[in-house]
Design a protein around this motif. Sequence first.
Motif, PDB file in Angstrom:
ATOM      1  N   GLY A 118       2.069   7.864  84.538  1.00 27.88           N
ATOM      2  CA  GLY A 118       1.144   8.910  84.677  1.00 27.88           C
ATOM      3  C   GLY A 118       1.462   9.887  83.528  1.00 27.88           C
ATOM      4  N   TYR A 119       2.072   9.643  82.342  1.00 25.28           N
ATOM      5  CA  TYR A 119       2.390  10.557  81.291  1.00 25.28           C
ATOM      6  C   TYR A 119       1.836  10.132  79.969  1.00 25.28           C
ATOM      7  CZ  TYR A 119       5.790  11.821  84.657  1.00 25.28           C
ATOM      8  OH  TYR A 119       6.617  12.560  85.757  1.00 25.28           O
ATOM      9  N   GLU A 120       1.738  11.057  78.992  1.00 26.64           N
ATOM     10  CA  GLU A 120       1.118  10.707  77.985  1.00 26.64           C
ATOM     11  C   GLU A 120       1.957  10.389  76.859  1.00 26.64           C
ATOM     12  OE1 GLU A 120      -1.448  13.893  76.670  1.00 26.64           O
ATOM     13  OE2 GLU A 120      -2.845  13.515  78.168  1.00 26.64           O
ATOM     14  N   ASP A 121       3.159  11.060  76.800  1.00 24.50           N
ATOM     15  CA  ASP A 121       4.336  10.611  75.905  1.00 24.50           C
ATOM     16  C   ASP A 121       5.672  11.067  76.526  1.00 24.50           C
ATOM     17  OD1 ASP A 121       4.602  13.049  75.465  1.00 24.50           O
ATOM     18  OD2 ASP A 121       3.036  13.224  73.852  1.00 24.50           O
ATOM     19  N   ALA A 122       6.524  10.703  75.691  1.00 20.34           N
ATOM     20  CA  ALA A 122       8.038  11.065  75.815  1.00 20.34           C
ATOM     21  C   ALA A 122       8.419  12.349  76.208  1.00 20.34           C
ATOM     22  CB  ALA A 122       9.005  10.435  74.834  1.00 20.34           C
ATOM     23  N   GLU A 123       7.569  13.147  75.431  1.00 22.12           N
ATOM     24  CA  GLU A 123       7.990  14.654  75.574  1.00 22.12           C
ATOM     25  C   GLU A 123       7.589  15.217  76.874  1.00 22.12           C
ATOM     26  OE1 GLU A 123       9.434  16.548  73.243  1.00 22.12           O
ATOM     27  OE2 GLU A 123       9.593  14.636  72.354  1.00 22.12           O
ATOM     28  N   GLN A 124       6.717  14.588  77.474  1.00 22.11           N
ATOM     29  CA  GLN A 124       6.321  15.157  78.861  1.00 22.11           C
ATOM     30  C   GLN A 124       7.457  14.805  79.986  1.00 22.11           C
ATOM     31  OE1 GLN A 124       2.327  13.657  79.695  1.00 22.11           O
ATOM     32  NE2 GLN A 124       1.371  15.324  78.804  1.00 22.11           N
ATOM     33  N   VAL A 125       8.064  13.768  79.530  1.00 22.78           N
ATOM     34  CA  VAL A 125       9.102  13.279  80.604  1.00 22.78           C
ATOM     35  C   VAL A 125      10.437  13.773  80.248  1.00 22.78           C
ATOM     36  CG1 VAL A 125       9.764  11.100  81.789  1.00 22.78           C
ATOM     37  CG2 VAL A 125       7.723  11.260  80.504  1.00 22.78           C
ATOM     38  N   LYS A 126      10.739  14.038  78.842  1.00 26.44           N
ATOM     39  CA  LYS A 126      12.226  14.559  78.386  1.00 26.44           C
ATOM     40  C   LYS A 126      12.568  15.650  79.540  1.00 26.44           C
ATOM     41  CE  LYS A 126      13.221  13.421  74.575  1.00 26.44           C
ATOM     42  NZ  LYS A 126      12.979  13.209  72.981  1.00 26.44           N
ATOM     43  N   GLY A 127      13.828  15.455  80.053  1.00 26.13           N
ATOM     44  CA  GLY A 127      14.426  16.314  80.547  1.00 26.13           C
ATOM     45  C   GLY A 127      14.313  16.381  82.222  1.00 26.13           C
ATOM     46  N   LEU A 128      13.112  15.472  82.490  1.00 29.68           N
ATOM     47  CA  LEU A 128      12.815  15.607  84.031  1.00 29.68           C
ATOM     48  C   LEU A 128      14.204  14.731  84.743  1.00 29.68           C
ATOM     49  CD1 LEU A 128       8.901  14.671  84.134  1.00 29.68           C
ATOM     50  CD2 LEU A 128      10.203  16.988  84.400  1.00 29.68           C
ATOM     51  N   PHE A 129      14.238  15.269  86.052  1.00 28.76           N
ATOM     52  CA  PHE A 129      14.892  14.319  86.876  1.00 28.76           C
ATOM     53  C   PHE A 129      14.351  12.769  87.153  1.00 28.76           C
ATOM     54  CE2 PHE A 129      16.691  18.623  87.331  1.00 28.76           C
ATOM     55  CZ  PHE A 129      18.060  18.296  87.190  1.00 28.76           C
TER      56      PHE A 129
END
Length: 913
Positions: A98-109
């Motif tokens: 459910g994300y558009e790119d890596a940036e949205q996920v970076k740093g998430l647990f």
Amino acid sequence: MDEKSFVTKYEQLEQELKIAKNEIVRLTRNNSRLERDKRFLALINKTTEQLFNYNEAQQNLRYLYNDLLLENCPNMIMCFDEELKFVIGTTVCFSHLGYEDAEQVKGLFVKDVFAKKIIPEWIEKLEQECHDVLSTLVASYYSEKIPYLDESFSYAQMVISPVIDDSKKCHGILIIINDITELTVTKEKAEAAAHSKSSFLANMSHEIRTPMNAIKGLSELLMLTELSSLQKDYVKNIVKSSNSLLSIINDILDFSKIDANKMDIMRSKYNLTAFLEEVTSVINLRAKDKDLLFIIDIEPTLPSVLLGDDVRLKQILYNILSNAVKYTKEGYFKLKVSGERIDGKLKLFFKVEDTGIGIKEEELPKLFEAFSRVDLHTNRSIMGTGLGLAISKRLLHAMDGDIEIKSTYGKGSVFTFWLLQEIVDDNPIIVLEKYKNEKVLLLDNGVRGLNIKNILSDMGVQYIYCDSINALVSASMPGLTHLIYSDEFDGEVLRSVCSELPHCKFIAIKNLRAALNQSGNNDDVIYEPVLISKVAAVLADASGVKATDTKTEFADQIEAVNFINVKALIVDDNEINLMVGGEMLRSYGISVDEADGGQIAIDMCSKEKYDIIFMDHMMPEIDGIEAAHQIRRTSKLNYETPIIALTANVVAGVHSQYLECGMNDFVSKPIEVEHLHQVLLKWLAPDKAKTQEKVSQVSTERKQDKQGTSFDLVATLDDFGMYASDVMQEIDGNLTLYIERLDGASATLAELTQKLKDSVRQEDWLRFSLLADNLKQLLFEIGARDCSGRAKNLVAAADSGNVEYINMDFFSLMDNMYILDKKLAVLVPLAKGKVDELEVLDNQAYIKICLIKMTRAFKEQKLYEAGKYLERLFSISLDKALDMQLLGVKKEAELGNYNQALKLCEELIELFC
Ligand code: ADP
């Protein structure tokens, strides 16, 4: 300037020039180095620059590769740091989660990365798994179903692995989620298809087996009627073929049941010794046909009573032992039974070793596949389906066990299998302590001795082994308690040789077949195959064969009777029948000789006087009728001896034929203890019977009770829940009319119920209504008024199209009709005075015997026989509870749930016996 000054100046200048020159040289030299250095530097610079450019290109290439990989990899691969924060991952992860790119996920647990799509319970488990991997640094691999928030799901192979550098430092974890949904669904579909195939097969096999049983049973009966020799030949072949077809169908049925997960493992208590004696005696007969030696080694410390599925275990053991016989041409085969106690349970081991044809190493893995028969060119003549081992392995798995094979091609095979059983009675099968004072002399000149020697040493008994009478004469063993001798030696000769041993018990080891050709002496006997339990039994009280199961089973019925000085001859070509019949007679204290054919019987009758002879009818060469005829004509000793026909022939008219050809009476097979008892009392002189037996006492008491009163039909029917007294009032006490009505009902009930069932099947409600109305009337007239009321309701339901009601009550009413029909079949002749009620009706002893026999027949999967006893029980029981329970047995059996039927039978035995 003076000359000196000039010279000095010149020299100074020259010096300076020199210095300057040197300086120039130095400088020049330096300069060129500089140049060189400069050039070198330039070169370095250039190279560095080129290198740099190259590296950058490389780096870019690498980035390109990485990007391509991340974007195009179909698997979800993610890296998390030590705090479980997202670092990098394949593009598919983002779209999937459910994300558009890596940036949205970076740093998430971890837990947040999956939270948009997947249910929290699954994420918690994953997080825990990640922590475990971080703490143990051991990768984790597993497959599982991933449940999504939108209630869809997928299947995945998961890899969670620590990210460790060269210095062994951990920098986080790598998660790979490989989607195997398509694969799993396809596999599930294939399994479902296989399952429905097996289900179909299981049901079909049952459908086939039912008529097959009928073909087999009826052709067996046909064999017993008068047939020309050609007809006999045909029927014999039908019986033979139906037997082999039935065993194949049974295998297929079993296999498909297991495959369809329909095979239940039932648990019941069983006595290990009885179990082993039963299996080995059947296998021994087959082994004897091929002249194979059967060695049995049973660990004496095994527990005596276990809990498990003895029926299935028997099936496995039979299969492995039969294979040992089938695939061994000469030599021996050996069964070793041992155990290991684990956490209060018994791991029971069976090892079957043969000296047969063996199996090629490359064939071994195929053996447990269904329908696999190996080495076909050698085995072509040996019958088999290739299912036995596949079934055995699956059954063993279901019983916490397994099987393995070792084999040397051309030399032989070893099958080892084991399973877990619960221990009910941990007392050892043999209490070794009891035998330590026994001193045994073993006389045997064959390999059989080896087996017994092993058994005696296992038991810790002191023994001497002799292989000839000469060795025996020179052997000395003070205090000898037993002499066990092979029946190749003559007991009487031994007795004279050992005349100085008055307290020594003589025990003969007999092979069943040889035993039949000799008239017995009074020595105790161990019949082959020799098991430790049999040796222990004779050493314990030298009761040998008298202490077998057969005795215990009938002991209840006959324990109080004994015939003195009676000698009987029993003639039957079937060894098992001979043994069972012989044992039944011996239990009365009768001394029994056995003959396995008509001619042998005639010969024996010319040498020995018997008090009674039991003669099988159907025997090859000289049959029972001819043998009886000849004994009457030629035997000086036995021309007057009562000859009782042993017959399975139920065809009317044949019995009078027996009497016409010189026989005195008949006993039907399988022999009913009661009937045998009556025959013995009838044909043996009264002074030979010591006491009256229980059953007869009960019968006599009942007879006396009822003396002077006729059978009370009305009271019996009232007791049975009918309104017989009301009917009698309505017809002014006209019993004859009532009996006529019952007779009429008895004649039509079965046909009427069948027609009703047909109309239900055809959904012909008009016809159903008419028939149900007939039934209602008929039931009312005979006083079955509750059932009549139900039939009336069915008429109303049919008329109003209430099919649901019909479905609800019709079949249960039909069950009642079945029971009523069976009862009427007995009660009507009884009321007409054609039968003595004490023989048949509500005879508890007889009910018990039928229950025991029905249970045993189910256990041995003799369904035809079980059905016979079931029907008989329905006829003689006047107990509603028993009827209902029997109905349960009938239904389970009809559905093919024989284990369930067996369980109900066992409950019945507990309740009624
Ligand atoms: P079946 O005996 O009915 O063919 P099984 O499943 O019991 O089926 O055995 C499968 C095959 O394994 C047999 O056909 C035979 O080739 C081989 N086999 C089984 N037991 C033995 C044995 N004791 N010695 C040699 N071959 C054996």
